[in-house]
Design a protein around this motif. Structure first.
Motif, PDB file in Angstrom:
ATOM      1  N   SER A 165     -12.782  74.161 -27.924  1.00 54.17           N
ATOM      2  CA  SER A 165     -11.330  74.372 -27.901  1.00 54.17           C
ATOM      3  C   SER A 165     -10.791  74.495 -26.481  1.00 54.17           C
ATOM      4  CB  SER A 165     -10.976  75.628 -28.700  1.00 54.17           C
ATOM      5  OG  SER A 165     -11.350  75.469 -30.055  1.00 54.17           O
ATOM      6  N   GLY A 166     -11.652  74.280 -25.475  1.00 54.32           N
ATOM      7  CA  GLY A 166     -11.216  74.322 -24.086  1.00 54.32           C
ATOM      8  C   GLY A 166     -11.270  75.692 -23.434  1.00 54.32           C
ATOM      9  N   CYS A 167     -11.955  76.629 -24.055  1.00 53.79           N
ATOM     10  CA  CYS A 167     -12.062  77.975 -23.481  1.00 53.79           C
ATOM     11  C   CYS A 167     -13.183  78.022 -22.444  1.00 53.79           C
ATOM     12  CB  CYS A 167     -12.348  79.001 -24.574  1.00 53.79           C
ATOM     13  SG  CYS A 167     -11.038  79.146 -25.798  1.00 53.79           S
ATOM     14  N   ASP A 168     -12.924  78.708 -21.353  1.00 57.21           N
ATOM     15  CA  ASP A 168     -13.936  78.930 -20.317  1.00 57.21           C
ATOM     16  C   ASP A 168     -14.597  80.297 -20.447  1.00 57.21           C
ATOM     17  OD1 ASP A 168     -13.483  76.464 -18.937  1.00 57.21           O
ATOM     18  OD2 ASP A 168     -11.643  77.332 -18.131  1.00 57.21           O
ATOM     19  N   ASN A 169     -13.937  81.215 -21.146  1.00 56.99           N
ATOM     20  CA  ASN A 169     -14.396  82.597 -21.236  1.00 56.99           C
ATOM     21  C   ASN A 169     -14.201  83.125 -22.649  1.00 56.99           C
ATOM     22  OD1 ASN A 169     -14.733  83.175 -18.212  1.00 56.99           O
ATOM     23  ND2 ASN A 169     -12.653  82.381 -18.343  1.00 56.99           N
ATOM     24  N   ALA A 170     -14.920  84.210 -22.944  1.00 53.71           N
ATOM     25  CA  ALA A 170     -14.779  84.901 -24.223  1.00 53.71           C
ATOM     26  C   ALA A 170     -14.648  86.393 -23.951  1.00 53.71           C
ATOM     27  CB  ALA A 170     -15.982  84.641 -25.114  1.00 53.71           C
ATOM     28  N   TRP A 171     -13.965  87.083 -24.847  1.00 59.55           N
ATOM     29  CA  TRP A 171     -13.879  88.537 -24.742  1.00 59.55           C
ATOM     30  C   TRP A 171     -13.864  89.132 -26.137  1.00 59.55           C
ATOM     31  CZ3 TRP A 171      -9.852  92.107 -25.915  1.00 59.55           C
ATOM     32  CH2 TRP A 171      -8.682  91.543 -26.413  1.00 59.55           C
ATOM     33  N   LEU A 172     -14.176  90.420 -26.207  1.00 64.04           N
ATOM     34  CA  LEU A 172     -14.226  91.124 -27.483  1.00 64.04           C
ATOM     35  C   LEU A 172     -14.121  92.617 -27.248  1.00 64.04           C
ATOM     36  CD1 LEU A 172     -17.313  92.491 -27.694  1.00 64.04           C
ATOM     37  CD2 LEU A 172     -17.889  90.088 -27.943  1.00 64.04           C
ATOM     38  N   MET A 173     -13.920  93.325 -28.332  1.00 66.04           N
ATOM     39  CA  MET A 173     -13.938  94.785 -28.328  1.00 66.04           C
ATOM     40  C   MET A 173     -15.010  95.235 -29.313  1.00 66.04           C
ATOM     41  SD  MET A 173      -9.889  95.783 -28.532  1.00 66.04           S
ATOM     42  CE  MET A 173      -9.533  94.677 -29.898  1.00 66.04           C
ATOM     43  N   THR A 174     -15.718  96.293 -28.961  1.00 64.75           N
ATOM     44  CA  THR A 174     -16.659  96.917 -29.872  1.00 64.75           C
ATOM     45  C   THR A 174     -16.644  98.413 -29.580  1.00 64.75           C
ATOM     46  OG1 THR A 174     -18.898  96.807 -30.807  1.00 64.75           O
ATOM     47  CG2 THR A 174     -18.720  96.664 -28.398  1.00 64.75           C
ATOM     48  N   MET A 175     -17.305  99.169 -30.381  1.00 64.76           N
ATOM     49  CA  MET A 175     -17.382 100.614 -30.172  1.00 64.76           C
ATOM     50  C   MET A 175     -18.749 100.966 -29.580  1.00 64.76           C
ATOM     51  SD  MET A 175     -14.396 101.227 -31.274  1.00 64.76           S
ATOM     52  CE  MET A 175     -14.416 102.986 -31.093  1.00 64.76           C
ATOM     53  N   PHE A 202     -15.842  95.153 -19.076  1.00 65.86           N
ATOM     54  CA  PHE A 202     -14.786  95.106 -18.073  1.00 65.86           C
ATOM     55  C   PHE A 202     -13.802  96.258 -18.217  1.00 65.86           C
ATOM     56  CE2 PHE A 202     -12.966  92.465 -21.450  1.00 65.86           C
ATOM     57  CZ  PHE A 202     -11.637  92.867 -21.501  1.00 65.86           C
ATOM     58  N   ALA A 203     -13.881  96.996 -19.314  1.00 63.37           N
ATOM     59  CA  ALA A 203     -13.028  98.178 -19.483  1.00 63.37           C
ATOM     60  C   ALA A 203     -13.602  99.039 -20.599  1.00 63.37           C
ATOM     61  CB  ALA A 203     -11.591  97.785 -19.811  1.00 63.37           C
ATOM     62  N   THR A 204     -13.281 100.327 -20.526  1.00 64.07           N
ATOM     63  CA  THR A 204     -13.701 101.279 -21.548  1.00 64.07           C
ATOM     64  C   THR A 204     -12.555 102.233 -21.819  1.00 64.07           C
ATOM     65  OG1 THR A 204     -15.990 101.167 -20.751  1.00 64.07           O
ATOM     66  CG2 THR A 204     -15.415 103.043 -22.134  1.00 64.07           C
ATOM     67  N   LEU A 205     -12.308 102.492 -23.089  1.00 60.49           N
ATOM     68  CA  LEU A 205     -11.323 103.486 -23.501  1.00 60.49           C
ATOM     69  C   LEU A 205     -12.115 104.689 -24.004  1.00 60.49           C
ATOM     70  CD1 LEU A 205      -8.352 104.219 -24.047  1.00 60.49           C
ATOM     71  CD2 LEU A 205      -8.613 103.124 -26.282  1.00 60.49           C
ATOM     72  N   PRO A 206     -12.204 105.752 -23.185  1.00 59.65           N
ATOM     73  CA  PRO A 206     -13.051 106.892 -23.565  1.00 59.65           C
ATOM     74  C   PRO A 206     -12.419 107.745 -24.663  1.00 59.65           C
ATOM     75  CG  PRO A 206     -11.927 107.340 -21.507  1.00 59.65           C
ATOM     76  CD  PRO A 206     -11.574 105.935 -21.885  1.00 59.65           C
ATOM     77  N   HIS A 207     -13.270 108.538 -25.317  1.00 59.55           N
ATOM     78  CA  HIS A 207     -12.838 109.493 -26.349  1.00 59.55           C
ATOM     79  C   HIS A 207     -12.122 108.778 -27.487  1.00 59.55           C
ATOM     80  CE1 HIS A 207     -14.026 112.390 -23.407  1.00 59.55           C
ATOM     81  NE2 HIS A 207     -13.139 111.911 -22.559  1.00 59.55           N
ATOM     82  N   TYR A 208     -12.665 107.625 -27.879  1.00 61.52           N
ATOM     83  CA  TYR A 208     -12.061 106.837 -28.944  1.00 61.52           C
ATOM     84  C   TYR A 208     -13.144 106.360 -29.867  1.00 61.52           C
ATOM     85  CZ  TYR A 208      -9.014 103.420 -31.201  1.00 61.52           C
ATOM     86  OH  TYR A 208      -8.285 102.712 -32.118  1.00 61.52           O
ATOM     87  N   PRO A 209     -13.479 107.106 -30.894  1.00 55.76           N
ATOM     88  CA  PRO A 209     -13.025 108.453 -31.224  1.00 55.76           C
ATOM     89  C   PRO A 209     -13.920 109.514 -30.587  1.00 55.76           C
ATOM     90  CG  PRO A 209     -14.375 107.615 -33.006  1.00 55.76           C
ATOM     91  CD  PRO A 209     -14.313 106.531 -31.944  1.00 55.76           C
ATOM     92  N   SER A 210     -13.408 110.682 -30.470  1.00 52.33           N
ATOM     93  CA  SER A 210     -14.196 111.839 -30.057  1.00 52.33           C
ATOM     94  C   SER A 210     -15.002 111.569 -28.796  1.00 52.33           C
ATOM     95  CB  SER A 210     -15.053 112.140 -31.234  1.00 52.33           C
ATOM     96  OG  SER A 210     -15.598 113.177 -31.563  1.00 52.33           O
ATOM     97  N   GLU A 211     -16.305 111.667 -28.870  1.00 54.33           N
ATOM     98  CA  GLU A 211     -17.161 111.459 -27.694  1.00 54.33           C
ATOM     99  C   GLU A 211     -17.596 110.001 -27.532  1.00 54.33           C
ATOM    100  OE1 GLU A 211     -17.620 113.842 -25.393  1.00 54.33           O
ATOM    101  OE2 GLU A 211     -16.240 114.947 -26.695  1.00 54.33           O
ATOM    102  N   GLU A 212     -17.125 109.138 -28.372  1.00 53.10           N
ATOM    103  CA  GLU A 212     -17.467 107.718 -28.298  1.00 53.10           C
ATOM    104  C   GLU A 212     -16.422 106.971 -27.478  1.00 53.10           C
ATOM    105  OE1 GLU A 212     -20.297 106.602 -29.294  1.00 53.10           O
ATOM    106  OE2 GLU A 212     -20.947 108.352 -30.425  1.00 53.10           O
TER     107      GLU A 212
END
Length: 143
Positions: A96-106, A122-132
């Motif tokens: 589909s012409g993509c050079d990169n991929a991204w995703l979110m996981t816990m 490339f990024a982290t959202l802390p305490h989402y949920p709790s200590e995760e």
């Protein structure tokens, strides 16, 4: 014709409103010169009777592949199905012409699985949920 100002109403979620809201956003993207031309992908892992045992959903737009969801039933994990589903989605992205991929996981889900497939945080959202944490990962797709 209604000449009064619009009012904000809190409503239960419904698909028609969701689609209309997405249309408003896409119209704004178009005006700004950033039409998404989104392409959707899905692949399912099914057993002999057709019961869903896993799958992947992804979207390709703006040169990036977004892996929206990937899951495999516990009894089928560790057998390569997740890696195969991920690879199929990445191949769709490349086509589909993509050079990169991204995703979110816990942090308690599949972060190590994605890292073993070449994804880097490339990024982290802390305490989402709790200590995760919610973890954001990306990968350069092979050409």
């Amino acid at each position: 014709m209604n000449s009064g100002a619009p009012r904000i109403i809190i409503e239960d979620f419904d698909h028609a409103t969701d689609a209309a809201l997405s249309h408003l956003l896409e119209s704004a993207n178009d005006v700004a010169g950033f039409r998404r031309n989104r392409r959707d992908f899905s692949a399912a892992l099914r057993d002999d009777d057709g019961t869903l045992q896993g799958g992947v959903k992804a979207q390709a737009f703006w040169g990036w592949l977004y892996i929206a969801e990937l899951a495999v039933a516990p009894q089928w994990r560790g057998r390569g199905y997740g890696r195969t589903l991920l690879t199929l989605a990445e191949e769709f992205g490349t086509a589909s012409g993509c050079d990169n991929a991204w995703l979110m996981t816990m942090s308690f889900q599949a972060k190590r699985f994605y890292e073993s497939a070449g994804y880097v945080p490339f990024a982290t959202l802390p305490h989402y949920p709790s200590e995760e944490s919610r973890c954001f990962l990306q990968k350069t797709l092979p050409r």
